[in-house]
Design a protein around this motif. Structure first.
Motif, PDB file in Angstrom:
ATOM      1  N   LEU D 118      19.403  -5.130   2.170  1.00 48.93           N
ATOM      2  CA  LEU D 118      19.046  -4.030   3.057  1.00 48.93           C
ATOM      3  C   LEU D 118      18.963  -4.537   4.496  1.00 48.93           C
ATOM      4  N   PRO D 119      19.320  -3.676   5.457  1.00 42.11           N
ATOM      5  CA  PRO D 119      19.053  -4.065   6.845  1.00 42.11           C
ATOM      6  C   PRO D 119      17.532  -4.194   7.031  1.00 42.11           C
ATOM      7  N   PRO D 120      17.083  -5.220   7.749  1.00 43.10           N
ATOM      8  CA  PRO D 120      15.643  -5.424   7.929  1.00 43.10           C
ATOM      9  C   PRO D 120      14.935  -4.178   8.480  1.00 43.10           C
ATOM     10  N   PHE D 121      15.619  -3.462   9.342  1.00 39.66           N
ATOM     11  CA  PHE D 121      14.990  -2.284   9.921  1.00 39.66           C
ATOM     12  C   PHE D 121      14.606  -1.295   8.825  1.00 39.66           C
ATOM     13  N   ILE D 122      15.497  -1.103   7.883  1.00 38.40           N
ATOM     14  CA  ILE D 122      15.261  -0.126   6.819  1.00 38.40           C
ATOM     15  C   ILE D 122      14.241  -0.632   5.824  1.00 38.40           C
ATOM     16  N   SER D 123      14.422  -1.866   5.425  1.00 39.43           N
ATOM     17  CA  SER D 123      13.502  -2.397   4.437  1.00 39.43           C
ATOM     18  C   SER D 123      12.074  -2.349   4.964  1.00 39.43           C
ATOM     19  N   THR D 124      11.882  -2.770   6.208  1.00 41.42           N
ATOM     20  CA  THR D 124      10.516  -2.820   6.734  1.00 41.42           C
ATOM     21  C   THR D 124      10.025  -1.441   7.150  1.00 41.42           C
ATOM     22  N   LEU D 125      10.948  -0.553   7.473  1.00 42.22           N
ATOM     23  CA  LEU D 125      10.539   0.830   7.742  1.00 42.22           C
ATOM     24  C   LEU D 125      10.007   1.455   6.456  1.00 42.22           C
ATOM     25  N   GLY D 126      10.712   1.185   5.362  1.00 36.25           N
ATOM     26  CA  GLY D 126      10.244   1.673   4.071  1.00 36.25           C
ATOM     27  C   GLY D 126       8.890   1.068   3.727  1.00 36.25           C
ATOM     28  N   MET D 127       8.796  -0.247   3.921  1.00 38.97           N
ATOM     29  CA  MET D 127       7.539  -0.930   3.619  1.00 38.97           C
ATOM     30  C   MET D 127       6.405  -0.400   4.486  1.00 38.97           C
ATOM     31  N   MET D 128       6.739   0.003   5.691  1.00 42.07           N
ATOM     32  CA  MET D 128       5.739   0.573   6.597  1.00 42.07           C
ATOM     33  C   MET D 128       5.092   1.791   5.937  1.00 42.07           C
ATOM     34  N   SER D 129       5.891   2.659   5.333  1.00 40.48           N
ATOM     35  CA  SER D 129       5.339   3.822   4.650  1.00 40.48           C
ATOM     36  C   SER D 129       4.647   3.427   3.354  1.00 40.48           C
ATOM     37  N   VAL D 130       5.294   2.548   2.604  1.00 45.69           N
ATOM     38  CA  VAL D 130       4.758   2.201   1.288  1.00 45.69           C
ATOM     39  C   VAL D 130       3.402   1.513   1.425  1.00 45.69           C
ATOM     40  N   ALA D 131       3.316   0.531   2.335  1.00 44.62           N
ATOM     41  CA  ALA D 131       2.062  -0.209   2.474  1.00 44.62           C
ATOM     42  C   ALA D 131       0.966   0.706   3.032  1.00 44.62           C
ATOM     43  N   ARG D 132       1.355   1.597   3.922  1.00 46.96           N
ATOM     44  CA  ARG D 132       0.365   2.536   4.451  1.00 46.96           C
ATOM     45  C   ARG D 132      -0.155   3.431   3.324  1.00 46.96           C
ATOM     46  N   GLY D 133       0.785   3.944   2.541  1.00 48.61           N
ATOM     47  CA  GLY D 133       0.382   4.782   1.415  1.00 48.61           C
ATOM     48  C   GLY D 133      -0.496   4.005   0.448  1.00 48.61           C
ATOM     49  N   ALA D 134      -0.120   2.761   0.196  1.00 44.35           N
ATOM     50  CA  ALA D 134      -0.904   1.935  -0.715  1.00 44.35           C
ATOM     51  C   ALA D 134      -2.322   1.743  -0.178  1.00 44.35           C
ATOM     52  N   ALA D 135      -2.426   1.513   1.137  1.00 45.80           N
ATOM     53  CA  ALA D 135      -3.749   1.317   1.736  1.00 45.80           C
ATOM     54  C   ALA D 135      -4.587   2.581   1.581  1.00 45.80           C
ATOM     55  N   LEU D 136      -3.972   3.712   1.794  1.00 42.60           N
ATOM     56  CA  LEU D 136      -4.708   4.978   1.690  1.00 42.60           C
ATOM     57  C   LEU D 136      -5.126   5.242   0.250  1.00 42.60           C
ATOM     58  N   LEU D 137      -4.198   5.017  -0.667  1.00 44.36           N
ATOM     59  CA  LEU D 137      -4.510   5.239  -2.076  1.00 44.36           C
ATOM     60  C   LEU D 137      -5.613   4.303  -2.540  1.00 44.36           C
ATOM     61  N   TYR D 138      -5.461   3.042  -2.167  1.00 41.22           N
ATOM     62  CA  TYR D 138      -6.406   2.021  -2.622  1.00 41.22           C
ATOM     63  C   TYR D 138      -7.825   2.346  -2.157  1.00 41.22           C
ATOM     64  N   SER D 139      -7.921   2.820  -0.921  1.00 44.07           N
ATOM     65  CA  SER D 139      -9.247   3.061  -0.351  1.00 44.07           C
ATOM     66  C   SER D 139      -9.643   4.529  -0.451  1.00 44.07           C
ATOM     67  N   GLN D 140      -8.778   5.324  -1.044  1.00 43.38           N
ATOM     68  CA  GLN D 140      -8.991   6.779  -1.072  1.00 43.38           C
ATOM     69  C   GLN D 140      -9.220   7.337   0.334  1.00 43.38           C
ATOM     70  N   GLY D 141      -8.560   6.717   1.308  1.00 39.12           N
ATOM     71  CA  GLY D 141      -8.603   7.254   2.660  1.00 39.12           C
ATOM     72  C   GLY D 141      -9.845   6.913   3.454  1.00 39.12           C
ATOM     73  N   ARG D 142     -10.761   6.182   2.835  1.00 37.94           N
ATOM     74  CA  ARG D 142     -12.017   5.913   3.540  1.00 37.94           C
ATOM     75  C   ARG D 142     -12.102   4.469   3.999  1.00 37.94           C
ATOM     76  N   PRO D 143     -12.775   4.270   5.122  1.00 34.86           N
ATOM     77  CA  PRO D 143     -13.010   2.895   5.552  1.00 34.86           C
ATOM     78  C   PRO D 143     -13.949   2.173   4.576  1.00 34.86           C
ATOM     79  N   ILE D 144     -13.793   0.881   4.495  1.00 36.84           N
ATOM     80  CA  ILE D 144     -14.691   0.073   3.662  1.00 36.84           C
ATOM     81  C   ILE D 144     -15.449  -0.836   4.621  1.00 36.84           C
TER      82      ILE D 144
END
Ligand SMILES: Nc1ncnc2c1ncn2[C@@H]1O[C@H](COP(=O)(O)OP(=O)(O)OP(=O)(O)O)[C@@H](O)[C@H]1O
Ligand SMILES: Nc1ncnc2c1ncn2[C@@H]1O[C@H](COP(=O)(O)OP(=O)(O)OP(=O)(O)O)[C@@H](O)[C@H]1O
Ligand SMILES: [Mg+2]
Ligand SMILES: [Mg+2]
Lengths: 315, 294, 500, 315
Positions: D118-144
């Motif tokens: 994959l072009p790095p731009f795409i791979s990391t753009l995807g990861m940008m969404s995935v990791a953000r989603g993972a962070a939100l899911l993991y924390s249920q949207g709340r700060p810890i």
């Protein structure tokens, strides 16, 4: 000879097109609301703004550049357009002003990149801040709202039962396809992206054409601003945040290489639709917002992975 | 075979929020979910990725109209920008309930749109309450700093406006700095740390949300000034309440998002069943401090 | 031929940071002559012609074209003045088709501003056909081999209808067949009164087409002479300021144990059942026409391209080579034919390029011994007499010949003992060539085995111990170099004779 | 030889360094609060997180890649770290977990880019969404929030009167400089960015080293997350938005070419400080929020323009 030319022109889009079709099929199975005429028109309309901005982005990326300022230019063009509309300028003139602001912002990018020899990433990153600031200053941070029905028709009206933004989008794509494949501007766009030095040594006025390409990107951001403003009946100085990422994603999903020199405008349209259909589908399915981000990211990665795999097989 | 993911029983109600990346809206969602469970309705919760993105919010509403939900509750990302989406829902015969942020009445009337009810409180009023509290604490004389939200963002502007109005009424109070920290905790830290450098004499801080206030109290702690500067935030999120309990923060404006979410679903349920709703259901907005923190 | 000067360059000076590339150079061109520019690598030939083509601006001096002084403002202006050029380094847009490259910057458009695609493809095809090369004008340049790309460059220059045509080493990537066609074209152009500046390091061909020759040495002019009055020895002396006894100083080394054996190597569509052996101390020359698969063979051996069938034995042991890394670990070295895109890293320095394959040798636990690296690089630069202001000079600023030496030094530094040289003397001056040949002698004496792919038959004949000939992906013949002739090789290469 | 070599190594940073000094001079003249020891330490501390992330970005950009996912990885590492801290894991182990999450996310980018092509731009753009989603899911949207003092000392403590984050930053830069100039990884990073094909033909295991570079970028994002979490006494799933742009800006202002193959780590530090000093100065001067954006954009453009002009003069 014709089939060969045809394949080399359109064959590369197969991967992404298949991706789009699979996505649509899945949604068709998952929800009865997806595959209906009103919803498909709905998706087309929602995709139109990103799709139009992505056309400019495609040109820019084919020259091996990037334009991070499109979202801010949307905001800046929008508020200027809104203010002149409210000042009573006739709609066609106001539209010209909106397009003009976009064009000029884009040309400033172009000048910084060519004469200032700035990397496009930096120049447009700077412009991203500057245009956003300009939009805020110009509007004093407030949205400018309430326009005449004749202006709003640009976004809310229909022609032959098809929403006007969709028609505008189709026209822009037809024109862009034509420009890329049949005109000097198009040819030089590819040449500059493929090998700037070779293009320059072949007598191509690289600066001029590069500046034109960034101007075009700005112009189309201006057009996006017009549709957005008409659609929301309001122009906001904070509109268009992160539009650049959507436009870049559409372009790259569509098979345009960030290394420059390659890309087709049809691919970009497919790319924009993949993003639009996906968002629509996730809404229809009622998927949680947290999961949505993850899904969108994964689909972007997947779409390009499939495309790459298919490309590899073909060669 | 094309499936249908709706549970057979009960109507479907949609709640469209500005974003879910904010505990305030998560509380609102929890309230709505509680009511939905009680009433046995299907609840669909959607939100844009970014709070400022009205156009995405409009897309979500359009898509939910396609899905033929029976009522839509919206926290508008833009009070005027949301009007076209409301009109679309009206045309589809779907009742619209507004939460938290008022829709611009004039724009709505001009567009011929209708909302069933507004459930919420007034951000401007909240800002004013915060201002008055600070004025009182300072005894009408002192130097205040403000942390603004994303420039051009309506919610922040309203809170800011209310606060400034309260301050303007007391000539002894001077606003010595007003800077944006873009709603974010880390920027709240940095920006207030910088303000402390140029205005070490600052006596009070109003932050347009708790996140920025929470960042600022860490900067205050780092400067060894905890307790010397009055800090008032907005939203009273869990971390904010805790800080108030510890005494590192003095107060926060609370808007009861859980209540809003719950009321919204209940009202929507009534509307679907043919009953009417009052045009305005006020939700208390008040200041919480250590005293009334329960 | 008349004697009117069509172009005069007077007291030309050109400096780059830290380098005086040209110093008080004068050049007079007569209308319709083929004027040879000769000089060692880095003498300033390319710089001089790039000033004419508008790629560089001169620092000092005058250019008089047809009796009028001109300032050549840029490439476009040069074209308008009727000056066309084939650059030494490729200047093609790889993603565009051959035709699109040929007419790049000069597309004819109709009244609507649309490019006349038909005209471009038809004219291009005609030019290519006239050059006698089988290139489809529609094919993308990146899909063409190096030689074909070179022919596209030639076609591009021809399409200009220039009055002055500059060719900077046009034949360095060509085989004899294409060279013949090119020379025929040059003669045709000459008849039409086109003036030609011709730069080449292949001395023998100069006598065939040149009228006069100007020699440069270290950016300064040595003189201009009618070619008819000169011999190769004269020219060499003028260029390198010393006598070279022979152009091919081949010394036969003792043939030792077997280093490499290939059995039944095949790669679908390009290589068909290749068998060969290489022993210590010998040079195996591989000849063949353009596109015969020589480069493909080298790439397959080096693990760049997958092979479909066949066995490779290194020092008697069967080995699987699936990546260049594997090959390098087994002691192979590969000098690629295209130094710009495959051989060098232009953004890095001479030292960093020279030492790249040997980084592991200079590092322990991932940390490099920069002193040892410096020393090794220094030694290589001296051994090959690489002309560079310093080890930290970026290779992009070296002359073509010196760049080639840098690529070669990569493998010397690595001490590889199975070397595959693909067109090793491409673009290298006679003096340097002799140095490289001597180096090959030294290497073979030390027990290295060399596979030398070359399109220069004299080189193949002069430097090989054995010669193998490829034709359409097959090795059609193999014979000792002694007693072989150019005719014999060409016979096999064309597939006319059948040695099997 | 030595002075010349020295110049070619460090001379390129002169332009940006001069830019930074001019900026500091201007602020010194404009406000008495700028040039004080506490404020300069503040600036250093505020710059540290971006500066550390920018180190990974510099490696990535030298390989001609890009990493858009750093901000999301900061958020994801942060919430995981925070949750294990709260679960009672000892501080050193929790830190290892935080770094590990960053490293793994980075390696996933690396794998997608190398094996997935994959072009790095795409791979990391995807990861940008995935990791953000993972962070939100993991924390249920709340700060810890709320950690032990011993953990918080990482950000709030001082060593020899210098804030710990500044010390960590200096160590990271020293190590990165060493790696880039003295190790195999560094050499290959440049080689891959300069010409991937040539590097591969020279025996460089391109995939391995590319994956390592993206892993490093993720690892340093994890480190950034640790400091951020300790500093704010809280980890938020929405932390780190737009960090990628700051890190890229620091890198490119510092003279690293987006085309790859070139760049120095010292330049990145200077670039990060230009951004940090500018933000600090605008706050000190009390510049309106609307104007700030415009100024930041203009300064980015100006800094690189000056650098380009100086470079041109030198050649
Ligand atoms: N752009 C540049 N920047 C710096 N130095 C340069 C540049 N171009 C050429 N040079 C230097 O100028 C000198 C002349 O180089 P030029 O390319 O003209 O040599 P040449 O005679 O064409 O050699 P060759 O036969 O190897 O092609 C060399 O020392 C070279 O390193
Ligand atoms: N990367 C490539 N992609 C597609 N085709 C290629 C590629 N490289 C080479 N070819 C084709 O493979 C065939 C063999 O080419 P190869 O380069 O091995 O020939 P060669 O004998 O080395 O000739 P020369 O080097 O003189 O071009 C040619 O038809 C060539 O066009
Ligand atoms: Mg040359
Ligand atoms: Mg070859």
């Amino acid at each position: 000879m014709v089939p060969k030319d045809f394949l080399s022109h359109y064959g590369r889009q197969f991967g992404t097109l298949i991706g789009l079709l699979v996505l649509m099929l899945v949604l068709w199975i998952l929800t009865p609301h997806f595959f209906t005429v009103p919803n498909l028109l709905n998706v087309a309309q929602q995709t139109s703004i990103n799709a139009i901005i992505a056309v400019g982005m495609t040109f820019v990326i084919i020259t091996a550049g990037i334009d991070l300022s499109v979202g801010s230019i949307v905001a800046f063009s929008g508020v200027v357009l809104a203010s002149v509309l409210q000042a009573g300028l006739p709609v066609p003139l106001a539209i010209a002003v909106g397009l003009g602001v976009g064009l000029l912002s884009g040309l400033v990018n172009g000048l910084l990149i060519t004469y200032g020899r700035l990397p496009p990433f930096i120049s447009t990153l700077g412009m991203m801040s500057v245009a956003r600031g300009a939009a805020l200053l110009y509007s004093q941070g407030r949205p400018i709202s309430g326009f005449s029905e004749s202006f709003r028709l640009l976004a809310t009206g229909e022609t032959f039962h098809i929403p006007n933004p969709v028609i505008i989008m189709v026209l822009v794509y037809a024109a862009a396809h034509f420009v890329l494949t049949r005109t000097k501007l198009g040819r030089y766009t590819y040449a500059i992206g493929g090998n700037e030095e070779a293009a320059s040594l072949s007598g191509v006025n690289v600066r001029l054409y590069k500046a034109m390409v960034y101007g075009l990107s700005g112009l189309l951001s201006g057009l996006g601003a017009i549709i957005l403003t008409a659609r929301l009946n309001s122009a906001q100085p904070i509109a268009g945040v992160m539009y650049e990422l959507d436009a870049i994603a559409a372009t790259v999903i569509g098979g345009t290489s960030l290394m420059g020199g390659e890309g087709r405008i049809v691919g970009t349209l497919i790319g924009a639709f993949i993003m639009g259909v996906l968002r629509n589908g996730l809404n229809l399915l009622g998927v949680s917002s947290f999961v949505q981000q993850t899904v969108i990211g994964s689909v972007i990665i997947m779409a390009v992975l499939i495309d790459m795999a298919l490309k590899k097989q073909r060669t | 075979q094309r499936g249908n993911n709706q549970a057979a029983a009960g109507p479907t109600i949609a709640l469209v929020m500005k974003t879910l990346n904010n505990p305030f809206f998560i509380d609102m969602q929890l309230g709505a979910e509680a009511a939905a469970k009680a009433l046995q309705v299907n609840l669909v919760v959607q939100a844009a990725e970014r709070e400022v993105d009205v156009e995405k919010q409009m897309q979500i509403i359009e898509n939910l109209i396609q899905r033929k939900v029976q009522a839509i509750c919206i926290t508008p990302s833009g009070s005027r920008e949301i009007v076209p989406a409301i009109v679309k829902a009206n045309r589809a015969g779907i009742p619209v309930l507004i939460l938290d942020t008022r829709v611009d009445e004039v724009a709505l009337a001009e567009a011929g749109g209708q909302v069933a009810t507004f459930i919420g409180s007034d951000n401007f009023e909240g800002g004013r309450i915060a201002g008055e509290y600070i004025v009182n604490r300072l005894g009408g004389l002192g130097k205040v700093a403000i942390l603004e939200g994303i420039p051009g963002h309506e919610t922040g502007d309203a809170r800011l406006g209310g606060f400034r109005q309260a301050i303007e009424n007391s000539p002894g109070i001077e606003i010595i700095a007003s800077q944006t920290a873009n709603w974010e905790r880390d920027q709240g830290y940095n920006v207030f740390q910088n303000i402390l450098q140029s205005h070490p004499e600052v006596q009070a801080l109003f932050a347009c949300n708790d996140m920025m206030a929470l960042g600022a109290i860490e900067a205050i702690a780092a400067a060894g000034k905890t307790g010397e500067i009055i800090v008032v935030g907005f939203d009273a999120v869990a971390d904010g309440r805790e800080a108030i309990g510890r005494g590192t923060m003095d107060g926060s404006i609370v808007q009861h998002p859980f209540e809003m979410g719950k009321l919204a679903v209940e009202q929507a349920y009534q509307l679907i069943n043919g009953q009417s709703s009052p045009a305005y259901i006020p939700v208390n907005i008040e200041l919480i401090t250590k005293e009334n923190l329960n | 031929m008349n004697n009117v000067p069509m172009l005069e360059m007077q007291h030309i000076r050109k400096t780059f940071p830290g380098v005086v590339a040209l110093d008080d150079v004068n050049l007079t061109l007569r209308k319709g002559e083929v004027h040879i520019l000769l000089g060692e690598n880095g003498a300033g030939k390319s710089t001089l012609v790039k000033i004419l083509s508008g790629a560089y601006q001169k620092t000092e001096g005058k250019i008089i074209l047809n009796g009028q002084e001109v300032e050549i403002r840029g490439p476009r202006h040069a074209q308008e003045l009727g000056i066309g050029i084939i650059y030494q380094e490729f200047n093609l847009v790889f993603q565009l088709s051959a035709a699109e490259n040929i007419f790049l910057g000069r597309e004819r458009t109709n009244k609507l501003g649309l490019i006349d695609r038909k005209q471009i493809f038809e004219s291009s095809q005609k030019i290519l056909d006239n050059l006698g090369v089988k290139i489809d004008a529609f094919s993308l340049v990146k899909d063409l081999g190096v030689a074909q790309q070179q022919m596209v460059e030639v076609a591009k220059a021809l399409s200009l209808d220039a009055k002055l045509l500059i060719m900077d080493e046009p034949t360095s990537a060509l085989t004899d067949l294409e060279i013949k066609e090119l020379f025929a074209t040059i003669r045709r152009l000459k008849k039409r009164g086109v003036t030609i500046i011709y730069i080449s390091h292949r001395l023998e061909e100069l006598f065939e087409i040149g009228d006069r020759v100007s020699v440069l040495r270290d950016g300064k002019q040595v003189g201009t002479y009618p070619i008819a009055d000169m011999t190769q020895t004269d020219l060499i002396r003028l260029m390198v300021d010393r006598d070279l006894k022979t152009q091919f100083p081949k010394q036969y080394a003792k043939r030792g144990e077997e280093l490499l054996r290939v059995e039944g190597l095949s790669r679908k569509g390009v290589l068909d059942n290749i068998n060969l052996q290489l022993h210590r101390g010998e040079v195996l020359g591989i000849a063949g026409l353009l596109g015969s698969g020589r480069t493909e063979l080298a790439r397959a051996l080096f693990g760049v391209d997958k092979i479909d069938a066949g066995k490779i034995f290194i020092r008697g042991k069967r080995q699987k080579i699936t990546s260049p890394r594997d090959a390098i670990m087994l002691g192979l070295g590969f000098l690629t034919e295209d130094r710009k895109s495959q051989g060098l890293i232009m953004t890095l320095s001479v030292k960093e390029n020279v030492c790249l394959p040997s980084v592991e040798r200079f590092s322990r636990w991932g940390i490099m011994d920069l002193k040892a690296e410096d020393q090794a690089a220094h030694q290589s630069v001296q051994e090959l007499r690489i002309k560079t202001p310093g080890l930290s000079q970026k290779v992009v600023y070296l002359s073509g010949g010196n760049q080639q030496k840098v690529v070669m030094s990569k493998w010397l530094c690595r001490q590889a003992d199975i070397l595959i040289f693909d067109e090793p003397t491409r673009g290298i001056d006679v003096g340097a060539k002799v140095e490289i040949y001597k180096l090959m002698n030294r290497l073979t004496a030390e027990g290295t085995g060399i596979i030398m792919i070359s399109s220069e038959l004299p080189e193949i004949l002069g430097m090989s111990d054995r010669i193998a000939v490829m034709h359409q992906g097959q090795l059609t013949a193999e014979f000792p170099a002694q007693g072989a002739t150019q005719e014999k090789i060409m016979g096999y290469a064309l597939g006319v004779s059948n040695g099997a």
